[in-house]
Enzyme design. Structure first.
Site, mmCIF file in Angstrom:
data_model
loop_
_atom_site.group_PDB
_atom_site.id
_atom_site.type_symbol
_atom_site.label_atom_id
_atom_site.label_comp_id
_atom_site.label_asym_id
_atom_site.label_seq_id
_atom_site.Cartn_x
_atom_site.Cartn_y
_atom_site.Cartn_z
ATOM 1 N N ARG A 292 0.786 -1.177 0.033
ATOM 2 C CA ARG A 292 0.099 0.115 -0.063
ATOM 3 C C ARG A 292 0.703 1.214 -0.126
ATOM 4 O O ARG A 292 0.335 2.404 -0.634
ATOM 5 C CB ARG A 292 -0.841 0.082 1.151
ATOM 6 C CG ARG A 292 -1.978 -0.864 0.819
ATOM 7 C CD ARG A 292 -3.204 -0.976 2.089
ATOM 8 N NE ARG A 292 -4.081 -1.813 1.750
ATOM 9 C CZ ARG A 292 -5.028 -2.146 2.563
ATOM 10 N NH1 ARG A 292 -5.029 -2.240 3.740
ATOM 11 N NH2 ARG A 292 -6.141 -2.939 2.047
ATOM 12 N N LYS B 138 -21.016 -16.245 0.268
ATOM 13 C CA LYS B 138 -22.551 -16.129 0.269
ATOM 14 C C LYS B 138 -23.387 -15.018 -0.580
ATOM 15 O O LYS B 138 -22.703 -14.123 -0.879
ATOM 16 C CB LYS B 138 -22.922 -15.773 1.883
ATOM 17 C CG LYS B 138 -22.586 -16.611 2.853
ATOM 18 C CD LYS B 138 -23.100 -16.357 4.066
ATOM 19 C CE LYS B 138 -22.081 -15.514 5.060
ATOM 20 N NZ LYS B 138 -22.555 -14.910 6.196
ATOM 21 N N GLY C 194 -11.061 -8.376 -1.717
ATOM 22 C CA GLY C 194 -9.871 -8.631 -0.860
ATOM 23 C C GLY C 194 -9.468 -10.018 -1.118
ATOM 24 O O GLY C 194 -8.351 -10.331 -1.627
ATOM 25 N N GLY D 239 -14.050 -3.519 -0.029
ATOM 26 C CA GLY D 239 -15.158 -2.968 0.414
ATOM 27 C C GLY D 239 -15.606 -1.797 -0.465
ATOM 28 O O GLY D 239 -16.532 -1.678 -1.111
HETATM 29 P P1 ADP Z 1 -13.739 -11.379 -1.787
HETATM 30 O O1 ADP Z 1 -13.093 -11.167 -0.662
HETATM 31 O O2 ADP Z 1 -12.904 -11.647 -2.961
HETATM 32 O O3 ADP Z 1 -15.078 -10.354 -2.169
HETATM 33 P P2 ADP Z 1 -15.564 -13.106 -0.534
HETATM 34 O O4 ADP Z 1 -14.958 -12.703 0.833
HETATM 35 O O5 ADP Z 1 -16.984 -13.041 -0.654
HETATM 36 O O6 ADP Z 1 -14.554 -12.691 -1.736
HETATM 37 O O7 ADP Z 1 -15.267 -14.834 -0.418
HETATM 38 C C1 ADP Z 1 -14.130 -15.359 -0.208
HETATM 39 C C2 ADP Z 1 -14.202 -16.630 0.584
HETATM 40 O O8 ADP Z 1 -15.240 -17.537 -0.062
HETATM 41 C C3 ADP Z 1 -13.144 -17.803 0.829
HETATM 42 O O9 ADP Z 1 -12.581 -17.622 2.108
HETATM 43 C C4 ADP Z 1 -13.627 -18.832 0.225
HETATM 44 O O10 ADP Z 1 -12.999 -19.882 0.962
HETATM 45 C C5 ADP Z 1 -15.370 -18.763 0.448
HETATM 46 N N1 ADP Z 1 -15.608 -19.863 -0.554
HETATM 47 C C6 ADP Z 1 -15.571 -19.895 -1.975
HETATM 48 N N2 ADP Z 1 -16.437 -20.864 -2.345
HETATM 49 C C7 ADP Z 1 -16.836 -21.478 -1.367
HETATM 50 C C8 ADP Z 1 -17.660 -22.676 -1.119
HETATM 51 N N3 ADP Z 1 -17.994 -23.411 -2.380
HETATM 52 N N4 ADP Z 1 -18.076 -23.094 -0.039
HETATM 53 C C9 ADP Z 1 -17.517 -22.414 1.185
HETATM 54 N N5 ADP Z 1 -16.694 -21.376 1.041
HETATM 55 C C10 ADP Z 1 -16.559 -20.845 -0.049
HETATM 56 MG MG MG Z 2 -13.370 -11.341 1.240
#
Ligand code: ADP
Ligand code: MG
Length: 399
Positions: free
Chosen positions: A38, A199, A356, A379
């Site tokens: 950063r 989710k 992230g 975010g």
């Molecule tokens: P980002 O930070 O890129 O926005 P998220 O925080 O929404 O992504 O999601 C990342 C998490 O989702 C990871 O920790 C990953 O392990 C989890 N994940 C992805 N696919 C699955 C799955 N099929 N079941 C459970 N967890 C999952």
């Molecule tokens: Mg995340």
């Protein structure tokens, strides 16, 4: 939201006192910086301002001191690292808007740079307290926001101060807003978005907004199972946002109505038990997405799905990706996420990664260099994709 904002390139900073909000919220361990990414990302703006004769006052938050003076969240270590990177002294203030900061700011000469203490040591910061904003503004003649990571927050040092000073973007914010703004407002088509992560509820508004922009929406990761359930399929023990099934039905109807191609996994990698610790060895098998056994849990997209998703990415001219395709923290379950990173790297397209975990996955897996833009704000990039107005950007002067 208007994405066409003035930047430091549009104004004269010579001889002016410039207050520049950076994102120096670096990870630390035992008092040491573990990644200076950063700080490095802020260098182009800092060097430009210094080379153009600004008297530069930098500020940032680190961690969540919540208005308390926590010494372990002092920005002193950032001043030291920044000084090494710039090859010049970075004057450290011992307070934020107190006597020491004010005196040092007043004494700055052209081409000199100082850093204020952690802005979140002040209770008013996260409340966007006008009095604190006025104190920040009193130090300078121009405000520059180069902290994209906090641009979705209306705080004193990210937005409030712009009520009292002419405000423009730094080069990092300009780049983020330029690339993501163009993708949302005027994308080269086909425009493909890939959403994953845990989710559906984390990304409700992103799904809804992107359906109004894209030609193809790919859904993988844990969130895909709620869509599968909405199609009437059994998802076994996979992640399921039961209360979002109706929402997924609505989104599928919306996609159809707008002629957006919605791609869901056709095959899924499943396990008997979720690995614990997360990177422990696991035994996997691949099943059809509409026939997940009752006692299994879907943890990655299958091989056929990887090929279909990768093909859609290869045909695209603009790609936005947010959220891993599986539990990528486990090497056995990272294949879907790797396949997507590879597809973005290979695509002859503008490729943007926000979020992230997705950004971390691209970097860990070694694809960062081949992607057009990896957003520095998790975010903030999500809110951007939701089509929300970001206070730290809305407050800047229009071009
Ligand atoms: P980002 O930070 O890129 O926005 P998220 O925080 O929404 O992504 O999601 C990342 C998490 O989702 C990871 O920790 C990953 O392990 C989890 N994940 C992805 N696919 C699955 C799955 N099929 N079941 C459970 N967890 C999952
Ligand atoms: Mg995340």
């Amino acid at each position: 939201m208007n994405y066409n904002k003035k930047s430091i390139l549009d104004i004269d900073v010579s001889g002016k006192r410039v207050l520049c909000r950076c994102d120096f919220n670096v990870p630390t361990k035992a008092g040491q910086i573990t990644s200076d990414k950063r700080i490095v990302a802020a260098l182009p703006t800092i060097e430009y301002l210094l080379n153009h004769g600004a008297k530069l006052i930098l500020c940032s938050h680190m961690g969540k001191p919540k208005g308390e003076w926590k010494p372990e969240l002092s920005l002193k270590i950032v001043a030291e690292r920044l000084s090494q990177l710039l090859g010049k002294e970075v004057i450290m203030a011992s307070d934020v808007v107190g006597e020491d900061a004010m005196a040092k700011a007043a004494a700055l000469k052209e081409g000199e740079v100082m850093l204020l203490e952690n802005v979140r040591y002040m209770k008013g910061e996260t409340k966007n307290d006008p009095e604190l904003s006025r104190q920040f503004a009193s130090m300078a003649e121009i405000f520059v926001n180069d902290a994209f990571g906090t641009a979705h927050r209306a705080h004193s040092s990210t937005a409030g101060v712009a009520e009292y000073l002419p405000a423009v973007s730094g080069l990092l914010v300009q780049k983020e807003v330029g690339i993501m703004g163009k993708a949302l407002a005027d994308p080269e088509r086909p425009f493909v978005a890939i959403l994953g992560g845990a989710k559906v509820s984390d990304k409700l508004n992103v799904i809804n907004n992107l359906l109004e922009k894209v030609d193809t929406l790919i859904i993988g990761g844990g969130m895909a199972f709620t869509f599968q359930a909405a199609l009437g399929h059994n998802v076994g023990n996979s992640l399921l946002d039961e209360s979002k099934i109706d929402y997924c039905k609505e989104m599928m109807a919306k996609a159809e109505q707008r002629g957006v191609k919605l791609l869901l996994p056709t095959d899924v990698v499943v396990v008997d038990h979720f690995p614990s610790p997360i990177d422990a060895p696991v035994e996997v098998m691949t099943v059809s997405a509409d026939a997940i056994p009752e006692d299994k849990e879907g943890v990655d997209i299958g091989e056929k799905t990887r090929a279909i998703f990768a093909q859609a990415v290869k045909d695209a001219k603009t790609v936005v990706w947010n959220g891993p395709m599986g539990v990528f923290e486990n090497p056995t379950l990272a294949k879907g996420t790797i396949a997507m990173a590879q597809a973005l790297a290979d695509a002859d397209a503008v490729t943007i990664v926000g979020g992230g975990d997705s950004a971390a996955a691209c970097e860990q897996l070694g694809f960062a260099q081949e992607i057009t833009h990896i957003s520095t704000g998790g975010g903030a990039s999500l809110e951007f994709l939701e089509g929300l107005e970001l206070p730290g950007i809305a407050c800047l002067q229009d071009r």
